[in-house]
Design a protein around this motif. Structure first.
Motif, PDB file in Angstrom:
ATOM      1  N   VAL A  26       0.850  -1.190   0.000  1.00  0.00           N
ATOM      2  CA  VAL A  26       0.000   0.000   0.000  1.00  0.00           C
ATOM      3  C   VAL A  26       0.886   1.240   0.000  1.00  0.00           C
ATOM      4  O   VAL A  26       1.775   1.377   0.843  1.00  0.00           O
ATOM      5  N   THR A  27       0.656   2.133  -0.962  1.00  0.00           N
ATOM      6  CA  THR A  27       1.416   3.381  -1.055  1.00  0.00           C
ATOM      7  C   THR A  27       0.461   4.556  -0.961  1.00  0.00           C
ATOM      8  O   THR A  27      -0.556   4.603  -1.661  1.00  0.00           O
ATOM      9  N   HIS A  28       0.797   5.495  -0.099  1.00  0.00           N
ATOM     10  CA  HIS A  28      -0.030   6.684   0.076  1.00  0.00           C
ATOM     11  C   HIS A  28       0.852   7.923   0.006  1.00  0.00           C
ATOM     12  O   HIS A  28       1.867   8.018   0.702  1.00  0.00           O
ATOM     13  N   VAL A  29       0.486   8.858  -0.870  1.00  0.00           N
ATOM     14  CA  VAL A  29       1.195  10.127  -1.013  1.00  0.00           C
ATOM     15  C   VAL A  29       0.171  11.243  -0.867  1.00  0.00           C
ATOM     16  O   VAL A  29      -0.869  11.222  -1.539  1.00  0.00           O
ATOM     17  N   ALA A  30       0.441  12.209   0.007  1.00  0.00           N
ATOM     18  CA  ALA A  30      -0.528  13.282   0.243  1.00  0.00           C
ATOM     19  C   ALA A  30       0.173  14.607   0.481  1.00  0.00           C
ATOM     20  O   ALA A  30       1.252  14.664   1.073  1.00  0.00           O
ATOM     21  N   LYS A  31      -0.472  15.673   0.007  1.00  0.00           N
ATOM     22  CA  LYS A  31      -0.012  17.040   0.250  1.00  0.00           C
ATOM     23  C   LYS A  31      -1.209  17.858   0.706  1.00  0.00           C
ATOM     24  O   LYS A  31      -2.234  17.913   0.025  1.00  0.00           O
ATOM     25  N   THR A  32      -1.080  18.467   1.868  1.00  0.00           N
ATOM     26  CA  THR A  32      -2.146  19.298   2.413  1.00  0.00           C
ATOM     27  C   THR A  32      -1.620  20.709   2.620  1.00  0.00           C
ATOM     28  O   THR A  32      -0.605  20.906   3.285  1.00  0.00           O
ATOM     29  N   LYS A  33      -2.302  21.682   2.029  1.00  0.00           N
ATOM     30  CA  LYS A  33      -1.913  23.090   2.177  1.00  0.00           C
ATOM     31  C   LYS A  33      -3.044  23.839   2.869  1.00  0.00           C
ATOM     32  O   LYS A  33      -4.200  23.760   2.447  1.00  0.00           O
ATOM     33  N   THR A  34      -2.714  24.544   3.941  1.00  0.00           N
ATOM     34  CA  THR A  34      -3.701  25.392   4.606  1.00  0.00           C
ATOM     35  C   THR A  34      -3.199  26.828   4.618  1.00  0.00           C
ATOM     36  O   THR A  34      -2.001  27.084   4.760  1.00  0.00           O
ATOM     37  N   ARG A  35      -4.132  27.759   4.446  1.00  0.00           N
ATOM     38  CA  ARG A  35      -3.807  29.185   4.501  1.00  0.00           C
ATOM     39  C   ARG A  35      -4.830  29.859   5.401  1.00  0.00           C
ATOM     40  O   ARG A  35      -6.039  29.763   5.161  1.00  0.00           O
TER      41      ARG A  35
ATOM     42  N   GLY B  32     -13.132  31.113   8.398  1.00  0.00           N
ATOM     43  CA  GLY B  32     -13.253  32.524   8.071  1.00  0.00           C
ATOM     44  C   GLY B  32     -12.901  32.806   6.621  1.00  0.00           C
ATOM     45  O   GLY B  32     -12.406  31.952   5.885  1.00  0.00           O
ATOM     46  N   ALA B  33     -13.159  34.054   6.205  1.00  0.00           N
ATOM     47  CA  ALA B  33     -12.993  34.433   4.800  1.00  0.00           C
ATOM     48  C   ALA B  33     -11.554  34.324   4.323  1.00  0.00           C
ATOM     49  O   ALA B  33     -11.299  34.107   3.140  1.00  0.00           O
ATOM     50  N   GLY B  34     -10.593  34.462   5.210  1.00  0.00           N
ATOM     51  CA  GLY B  34      -9.190  34.436   4.806  1.00  0.00           C
ATOM     52  C   GLY B  34      -8.547  33.070   4.897  1.00  0.00           C
ATOM     53  O   GLY B  34      -7.317  32.970   4.977  1.00  0.00           O
ATOM     54  N   SER B  35      -9.328  32.001   4.861  1.00  0.00           N
ATOM     55  CA  SER B  35      -8.769  30.658   5.018  1.00  0.00           C
ATOM     56  C   SER B  35      -9.066  29.787   3.805  1.00  0.00           C
ATOM     57  O   SER B  35     -10.073  29.958   3.118  1.00  0.00           O
ATOM     58  N   MET B  36      -8.168  28.836   3.554  1.00  0.00           N
ATOM     59  CA  MET B  36      -8.332  27.908   2.438  1.00  0.00           C
ATOM     60  C   MET B  36      -7.572  26.630   2.745  1.00  0.00           C
ATOM     61  O   MET B  36      -6.515  26.656   3.379  1.00  0.00           O
ATOM     62  N   MET B  37      -8.107  25.499   2.302  1.00  0.00           N
ATOM     63  CA  MET B  37      -7.416  24.226   2.412  1.00  0.00           C
ATOM     64  C   MET B  37      -7.398  23.538   1.058  1.00  0.00           C
ATOM     65  O   MET B  37      -8.417  23.480   0.375  1.00  0.00           O
ATOM     66  N   GLU B  38      -6.224  23.034   0.663  1.00  0.00           N
ATOM     67  CA  GLU B  38      -6.096  22.210  -0.532  1.00  0.00           C
ATOM     68  C   GLU B  38      -5.588  20.839  -0.104  1.00  0.00           C
ATOM     69  O   GLU B  38      -4.620  20.739   0.648  1.00  0.00           O
ATOM     70  N   TYR B  39      -6.239  19.790  -0.598  1.00  0.00           N
ATOM     71  CA  TYR B  39      -5.849  18.427  -0.247  1.00  0.00           C
ATOM     72  C   TYR B  39      -5.689  17.626  -1.526  1.00  0.00           C
ATOM     73  O   TYR B  39      -6.638  17.446  -2.289  1.00  0.00           O
ATOM     74  N   ARG B  40      -4.459  17.164  -1.798  1.00  0.00           N
ATOM     75  CA  ARG B  40      -4.155  16.352  -2.975  1.00  0.00           C
ATOM     76  C   ARG B  40      -3.516  15.052  -2.485  1.00  0.00           C
ATOM     77  O   ARG B  40      -2.507  15.081  -1.766  1.00  0.00           O
ATOM     78  N   ALA B  41      -4.084  13.924  -2.862  1.00  0.00           N
ATOM     79  CA  ALA B  41      -3.555  12.651  -2.370  1.00  0.00           C
ATOM     80  C   ALA B  41      -3.853  11.528  -3.350  1.00  0.00           C
ATOM     81  O   ALA B  41      -4.765  11.618  -4.182  1.00  0.00           O
TER      82      ALA B  41
END
Length: 338
Positions: A84-93, A300-309
């Motif tokens: 099993v291989t898992h690769v993930a990138k999570t970006k929060t702002r 809040g308005a100034g937040s964002m999450m990106e999830y790539r996996a």
């Protein structure tokens, strides 16, 4: 096996979005929750599958109205192993502050079949080895390989203690429904990786047939309460070639979600991908799941999450006498088709 690690707590909800502590999924390892705490990733056991009418426009490599009976088939003393291989990138702002977490995990898990009855099969599920890498923000990258003989970093210590030990003894029926489970470590949490076994329809199915399996996941509200989200896994038989069924899987949320903070937690727990199942021998050959999600305004308005996996699971050659040659031949044959 999926290793999911937390970001540094830039803000309470931001840390919970990435993970609620070190979690190993498919290996079903997770540390116990703090006293009085309910893990947000907890996924309830699904109900029976429900058959949906076949899509007559579904493309197929077979013709006519041929149907296929999909059933799990295990043999006593058989061992089935998967890489099993898992690769993930999570970006929060959050309010201009950005943080990125990267995770790469490769593991080998196995089913060690203990007993087979006419309608039930019992096996021990365990993790045999794992190689893990994580990097959170500007912190140093952390690596560990269980076969190296080196002491694990503290963040991987929970995983290290459970390698090579049965995590659970599970009894399933031929449709993949869990009849009994004796948990020795960890939980049933799945985070979108799907259940430990593939739920199969009760009746024979043709190309294009869909079946659904209900389930529940949990998320935390901004004030710390637990909210139950009803979902269902939708499976579609896409094609059958040389005894290998290709099945698409996609999660659908049934509970309306209006809060972006809840959505940011839920999207990581949903499945979207495909499965290859050996009809003749009755076991999973491989699985691929992908995530590409963006949530704006989760705090809040100034937040964002990106999830790539991306997660892949592939059958590896069985080194036990029972079923080994058959598994290797089928896996090699299937690989040549792709």
């Amino acid at each position: 096996m999926l290793i999911h690690h937390p970001l540094r707590p830039t803000a309470g909800i931001a840390a919970r979005i990435v993970a609620f502590g070190l979690t190993v999924v498919a290996g079903a390892i997770t540390p116990a929750a703090s006293p009085g705490e309910t893990p947000a990733e907890k996924q309830q056991a699904g109900g029976p599958s429900v058959l949906v009418k076949a899509d007559s426009n579904s493309p197929s490599e077979t013709t006519g109205d041929e149907t296929y009976l999909l059933r799990h088939k295990l043999n006593s003393n058989q061992k089935i192993r998967y890489e099993v291989t898992h690769v993930a990138k999570t970006k929060t702002r959050i309010n201009g502050t950005e943080e990125i977490a990267n995770v790469h995990t490769t593991s080998v898990r196995s089913w060690d079949v203990r007993e087979v009855q006419p309608t039930e099969m019992t096996f021990d599920h365990q993790i045999e080895s794992v190689s893990m890498t994580q990097k959170n923000g500007d912190q140093d990258e952390v690596r560990w390989d269980s076969v190296s003989g080196e002491q694990p970093p503290k963040i991987f210590s929970v995983v290290a203690e459970q390698i090579g030990k049965p995590l659970a003894t599970v009894t399933i029926n031929q449709k993949g429904d869990e009849i009994r489970r004796e948990s020795h470590a960890g939980s049933k949490a799945s985070l979108g990786m799907g259940a430990l076994t593939l739920s199969l329809p009760a009746e024979p199915v043709s190309i294009g047939t869909k079946w659904t399996v209900p389930s529940e996941i949990q998320a935390r509200t901004d004030d710390g309460l637990v909210k139950v989200i009803k979902i269902r896994q939708v499976y579609t038989l896409k094609k059958v070639k040389t005894g290998v069924a290709t099945i698409d899987v996609k999660s659908e949320t049934l509970t309306p979600i209006t809060e972006e903070s809840i959505k940011a937690q839920v999207v990581q727990q949903l499945s979207n991908g495909s499965i290859r199942f050996d009809i003749d021998n009755g076991y999973l050959l491989g699985k691929e799941l992908n995530w590409d999600e963006t949530v704006v305004g989760f705090q809040g308005a100034g937040s964002m999450m990106e999830y790539r996996a991306r997660m892949t699971e592939e059958l590896v050659a069985n080194d036990t006498p029972t079923g080994g040659d058959t598994q290797s031949a089928k896996a090699d044959s299937d690989a040549k088709q792709r």
